[in-house]
Design a protein around this motif. Structure first.
Motif, PDB file in Angstrom:
ATOM      1  N   MET A   1      21.430  42.121  14.945  1.00  0.00           N
ATOM      2  CA  MET A   1      21.413  40.944  15.805  1.00  0.00           C
ATOM      3  C   MET A   1      20.183  40.064  15.538  1.00  0.00           C
ATOM      4  O   MET A   1      20.266  38.845  15.522  1.00  0.00           O
ATOM      5  CB  MET A   1      21.434  41.359  17.290  1.00  0.00           C
ATOM      6  CG  MET A   1      22.845  41.731  17.770  1.00  0.00           C
ATOM      7  SD  MET A   1      22.866  42.281  19.480  1.00  0.00           S
ATOM      8  CE  MET A   1      22.702  40.736  20.358  1.00  0.00           C
ATOM      9  N   ILE A   2      19.036  40.741  15.291  1.00  0.00           N
ATOM     10  CA  ILE A   2      17.816  39.975  14.994  1.00  0.00           C
ATOM     11  C   ILE A   2      18.001  39.177  13.711  1.00  0.00           C
ATOM     12  O   ILE A   2      17.651  37.996  13.636  1.00  0.00           O
ATOM     13  CB  ILE A   2      16.595  40.931  14.901  1.00  0.00           C
ATOM     14  CG1 ILE A   2      16.269  41.445  16.319  1.00  0.00           C
ATOM     15  CG2 ILE A   2      15.411  40.242  14.264  1.00  0.00           C
ATOM     16  CD1 ILE A   2      15.156  42.468  16.360  1.00  0.00           C
ATOM     17  N   GLU A   3      18.619  39.830  12.739  1.00  0.00           N
ATOM     18  CA  GLU A   3      18.896  39.174  11.463  1.00  0.00           C
ATOM     19  C   GLU A   3      19.776  37.936  11.675  1.00  0.00           C
ATOM     20  O   GLU A   3      19.507  36.855  11.147  1.00  0.00           O
ATOM     21  CB  GLU A   3      19.549  40.219  10.520  1.00  0.00           C
ATOM     22  CG  GLU A   3      20.488  39.709   9.441  1.00  0.00           C
ATOM     23  CD  GLU A   3      19.784  38.873   8.373  1.00  0.00           C
ATOM     24  OE1 GLU A   3      18.544  38.977   8.250  1.00  0.00           O
ATOM     25  OE2 GLU A   3      20.473  38.084   7.689  1.00  0.00           O
ATOM     26  N   THR A   4      20.836  38.074  12.498  1.00  0.00           N
ATOM     27  CA  THR A   4      21.752  36.963  12.740  1.00  0.00           C
ATOM     28  C   THR A   4      21.065  35.796  13.453  1.00  0.00           C
ATOM     29  O   THR A   4      21.222  34.638  13.087  1.00  0.00           O
ATOM     30  CB  THR A   4      22.951  37.435  13.602  1.00  0.00           C
ATOM     31  OG1 THR A   4      23.584  38.518  12.931  1.00  0.00           O
ATOM     32  CG2 THR A   4      23.959  36.312  13.798  1.00  0.00           C
ATOM     33  N   VAL A   5      20.268  36.133  14.480  1.00  0.00           N
ATOM     34  CA  VAL A   5      19.600  35.055  15.228  1.00  0.00           C
ATOM     35  C   VAL A   5      18.555  34.372  14.336  1.00  0.00           C
ATOM     36  O   VAL A   5      18.371  33.154  14.389  1.00  0.00           O
ATOM     37  CB  VAL A   5      18.946  35.605  16.523  1.00  0.00           C
ATOM     38  CG1 VAL A   5      18.169  34.502  17.256  1.00  0.00           C
ATOM     39  CG2 VAL A   5      20.011  36.190  17.454  1.00  0.00           C
ATOM     40  N   GLN A  15      23.738  28.922  13.962  1.00  0.00           N
ATOM     41  CA  GLN A  15      22.668  28.524  13.049  1.00  0.00           C
ATOM     42  C   GLN A  15      21.519  29.518  13.129  1.00  0.00           C
ATOM     43  O   GLN A  15      21.440  30.306  14.069  1.00  0.00           O
ATOM     44  CB  GLN A  15      22.176  27.130  13.438  1.00  0.00           C
ATOM     45  CG  GLN A  15      21.642  27.090  14.862  1.00  0.00           C
ATOM     46  CD  GLN A  15      20.767  25.871  15.134  1.00  0.00           C
ATOM     47  OE1 GLN A  15      20.734  24.920  14.375  1.00  0.00           O
ATOM     48  NE2 GLN A  15      20.051  25.909  16.238  1.00  0.00           N
ATOM     49  N   GLY A  16      20.610  29.468  12.135  1.00  0.00           N
ATOM     50  CA  GLY A  16      19.426  30.314  12.174  1.00  0.00           C
ATOM     51  C   GLY A  16      18.352  29.684  13.055  1.00  0.00           C
ATOM     52  O   GLY A  16      18.251  28.467  13.158  1.00  0.00           O
ATOM     53  N   PHE A  17      17.576  30.536  13.751  1.00  0.00           N
ATOM     54  CA  PHE A  17      16.538  30.015  14.637  1.00  0.00           C
ATOM     55  C   PHE A  17      15.133  30.277  14.121  1.00  0.00           C
ATOM     56  O   PHE A  17      14.161  30.096  14.841  1.00  0.00           O
ATOM     57  CB  PHE A  17      16.715  30.599  16.046  1.00  0.00           C
ATOM     58  CG  PHE A  17      17.889  30.006  16.788  1.00  0.00           C
ATOM     59  CD1 PHE A  17      17.696  28.904  17.616  1.00  0.00           C
ATOM     60  CD2 PHE A  17      19.164  30.517  16.630  1.00  0.00           C
ATOM     61  CE1 PHE A  17      18.778  28.339  18.286  1.00  0.00           C
ATOM     62  CE2 PHE A  17      20.244  29.951  17.303  1.00  0.00           C
ATOM     63  CZ  PHE A  17      20.058  28.860  18.133  1.00  0.00           C
ATOM     64  N   ALA A  18      15.040  30.669  12.825  1.00  0.00           N
ATOM     65  CA  ALA A  18      13.738  31.026  12.264  1.00  0.00           C
ATOM     66  C   ALA A  18      12.714  29.908  12.438  1.00  0.00           C
ATOM     67  O   ALA A  18      11.531  30.170  12.677  1.00  0.00           O
ATOM     68  CB  ALA A  18      13.895  31.380  10.787  1.00  0.00           C
ATOM     69  N   ASN A  19      13.169  28.661  12.354  1.00  0.00           N
ATOM     70  CA  ASN A  19      12.222  27.552  12.429  1.00  0.00           C
ATOM     71  C   ASN A  19      11.933  27.071  13.852  1.00  0.00           C
ATOM     72  O   ASN A  19      11.029  26.278  14.060  1.00  0.00           O
ATOM     73  CB  ASN A  19      12.737  26.355  11.616  1.00  0.00           C
ATOM     74  CG  ASN A  19      12.824  26.703  10.146  1.00  0.00           C
ATOM     75  OD1 ASN A  19      12.015  27.504   9.647  1.00  0.00           O
ATOM     76  ND2 ASN A  19      13.817  26.149   9.457  1.00  0.00           N
ATOM     77  N   THR A  20      12.747  27.524  14.835  1.00  0.00           N
ATOM     78  CA  THR A  20      12.543  27.015  16.196  1.00  0.00           C
ATOM     79  C   THR A  20      11.938  28.056  17.136  1.00  0.00           C
ATOM     80  O   THR A  20      11.229  27.708  18.068  1.00  0.00           O
ATOM     81  CB  THR A  20      13.871  26.510  16.801  1.00  0.00           C
ATOM     82  OG1 THR A  20      14.954  27.140  16.138  1.00  0.00           O
ATOM     83  CG2 THR A  20      14.011  25.009  16.696  1.00  0.00           C
ATOM     84  N   ILE A  21      12.257  29.315  16.922  1.00  0.00           N
ATOM     85  CA  ILE A  21      11.752  30.339  17.838  1.00  0.00           C
ATOM     86  C   ILE A  21      10.922  31.344  17.054  1.00  0.00           C
ATOM     87  O   ILE A  21      11.286  31.722  15.926  1.00  0.00           O
ATOM     88  CB  ILE A  21      12.930  31.095  18.524  1.00  0.00           C
ATOM     89  CG1 ILE A  21      13.996  30.118  19.032  1.00  0.00           C
ATOM     90  CG2 ILE A  21      12.424  31.930  19.694  1.00  0.00           C
ATOM     91  CD1 ILE A  21      15.168  30.801  19.719  1.00  0.00           C
ATOM     92  N   SER A  22       9.850  31.782  17.661  1.00  0.00           N
ATOM     93  CA  SER A  22       8.986  32.742  16.959  1.00  0.00           C
ATOM     94  C   SER A  22       9.690  34.091  16.843  1.00  0.00           C
ATOM     95  O   SER A  22      10.600  34.396  17.614  1.00  0.00           O
ATOM     96  CB  SER A  22       7.670  32.924  17.735  1.00  0.00           C
ATOM     97  OG  SER A  22       7.932  33.617  18.951  1.00  0.00           O
ATOM     98  N   GLU A  23       9.236  34.883  15.900  1.00  0.00           N
ATOM     99  CA  GLU A  23       9.816  36.213  15.675  1.00  0.00           C
ATOM    100  C   GLU A  23       9.812  37.040  16.960  1.00  0.00           C
ATOM    101  O   GLU A  23      10.784  37.714  17.297  1.00  0.00           O
ATOM    102  CB  GLU A  23       8.985  36.952  14.614  1.00  0.00           C
ATOM    103  CG  GLU A  23       9.750  37.288  13.342  1.00  0.00           C
ATOM    104  CD  GLU A  23       8.799  37.854  12.288  1.00  0.00           C
ATOM    105  OE1 GLU A  23       8.406  39.035  12.440  1.00  0.00           O
ATOM    106  OE2 GLU A  23       8.443  37.094  11.353  1.00  0.00           O
ATOM    107  N   GLU A  24       8.698  36.935  17.655  1.00  0.00           N
ATOM    108  CA  GLU A  24       8.521  37.695  18.895  1.00  0.00           C
ATOM    109  C   GLU A  24       9.574  37.284  19.931  1.00  0.00           C
ATOM    110  O   GLU A  24      10.201  38.129  20.579  1.00  0.00           O
ATOM    111  CB  GLU A  24       7.127  37.390  19.433  1.00  0.00           C
ATOM    112  CG  GLU A  24       6.534  38.459  20.314  1.00  0.00           C
ATOM    113  CD  GLU A  24       5.126  38.020  20.735  1.00  0.00           C
ATOM    114  OE1 GLU A  24       4.918  37.835  21.943  1.00  0.00           O
ATOM    115  OE2 GLU A  24       4.269  37.812  19.847  1.00  0.00           O
TER     116      GLU A  24
END
Ligand code: HEC
Ligand code: HEC
Length: 260
Positions: A1-5, A15-24
């Motif tokens: 699930m973490i991978e998908t988000v 869509q991917g949220f890598a650029n909008t939400i921090s890993e934490e």
């Protein structure tokens, strides 16, 4: 699930949220979804919960079939059980603002256009007043009809309270309130919402300036024939002479004494 988000799913709207939400934060939101929806199967996707300000929503259960589309809201009253009729009324008064029409049998206009201050179907100031009295006696919150209370015209939608009158006057009261009050106001002043828009205004049946010289003969004639060039209709094919006399008796008792 973490991978998908984090990276999204290609080929879907996710869509991917890598650029909008921090890993934490991604970890936190995934934890939340797993806990709330997958483990606890929380019901917070429902709207009508205590948390959303709807304690005891079950009390509106008769209206549910109309909200959910199980019963079309243009089903005629006589095709509904008494409980369903109550449900439909609740739905039309309290739920339709958000729920729109869940289902109708026939598309087309379903709204009744009705002047705001004209008493709505089933509405009775007398009943409201009694409810309010009972409420304050029991220390509850006052049950004021805010819609009517807010209107400068509403007080003219209240009929005078007549006690100990003849059956004939009661008949006149019923006929007047059902047929004339729409224009002349329940209190006979013509100062209700509709009355204030008609030109000329419906006659103020409580005002001595007009009514001081009014006779029964004149009233009989004007109610039968109407007043051409104004909105005052002719009632001769609606009421018989006895009914017109009842209305005149009512005007005499409730609004202004009629000489002669
Ligand atoms: C302020 C807006 C609003 C009002 C007023 C409202 N509802 Fe709802 N209702 C909603 C929303 C939003 C949902 C959730 C919709 C969805 O999930 O598709 C909902 C869902 C429902 C559901 C589905 C089950 C649930 O609890 O989520 C029922 C049944 C329902 N409403 C009945 C009613 C009834 C009966 C009334 C009138 C007494 C009413 N609603 C008034 C907004 C409202
Ligand atoms: C559609 C609106 C409307 C309805 C319904 C209506 N009236 Fe009128 N009425 C008027 C108007 C407008 C006048 C004033 C005409 C004028 O000032 O010339 C009037 C005038 C009158 C007058 C005064 C006549 C006069 O010669 O001074 C009486 C009495 C009267 N109406 C009684 C009634 C009664 C009783 C009913 C019900 C059976 C009724 N009206 C229903 C609009 C209405």
């Amino acid at each position: 699930m973490i991978e998908t988000v984090t990276n999204g799913r290609s080929g879907t709207a996710m869509q991917g949220f890598a650029n909008t939400i921090s890993e934490e934060d991604i970890e936190l939101v995934v934890d939340f979804v797993r806990r709330e929806f997958m483990q606890n199967k929380a019901t917070n996707t429902r709207y009508h919960t205590v948390e959303n300000g709807w304690p005891n929503h079950e009390q509106y259960a008769p209206a549910f079939p109309f909200a959910l589309g199980a019963i079309a809201i243009d089903t005629l009253d006589h095709e509904l059980s008494p409980a369903e009729q109550i449900g439909k009324r609740i739905f039309m008064q309290s739920c339709i603002t958000c729920h729109d029409r869940a289902r109708v049998n026939e598309e087309g206009a379903i709204w009744d256009t009705r002047a705001v201050s004209f008493p709505r179907n089933q509405y009775s100031h007398k009943k409201e007043a009694r409810k309010k009295e009972a409420h304050s006696r029991s220390g509850g919150t006052e049950n004021i009809d805010s819609e009517s209370g807010a209107s400068p015209y509403a007080r003219h939608d209240r009929a005078p309270v007549l006690e100990r009158v003849t059956a004939q006057i009661r008949e006149g009261e019923q006929l007047f309130q059902a047929n004339c009050a729409f224009c002349h106001a329940a209190d006979g002043t013509g100062k209700n919402w509709i009355g204030s828009f008609l030109e000329p205004h419906p006659r103020n049946l409580t005002d001595s300036a007009n009514m001081g010289s009014m006779t029964r003969d004149r009233l009989r004639k004007v109610i039968r024939e109407g007043l051409p060039g104004t909105t005052m209709p002719a009632w001769k094919s609606v009421f018989n002479l006895k009914q017109i006399d009842s209305i005149i008796d009512y005007i005499d008792k409730a609004f202004h004494p009629i000489d002669g």
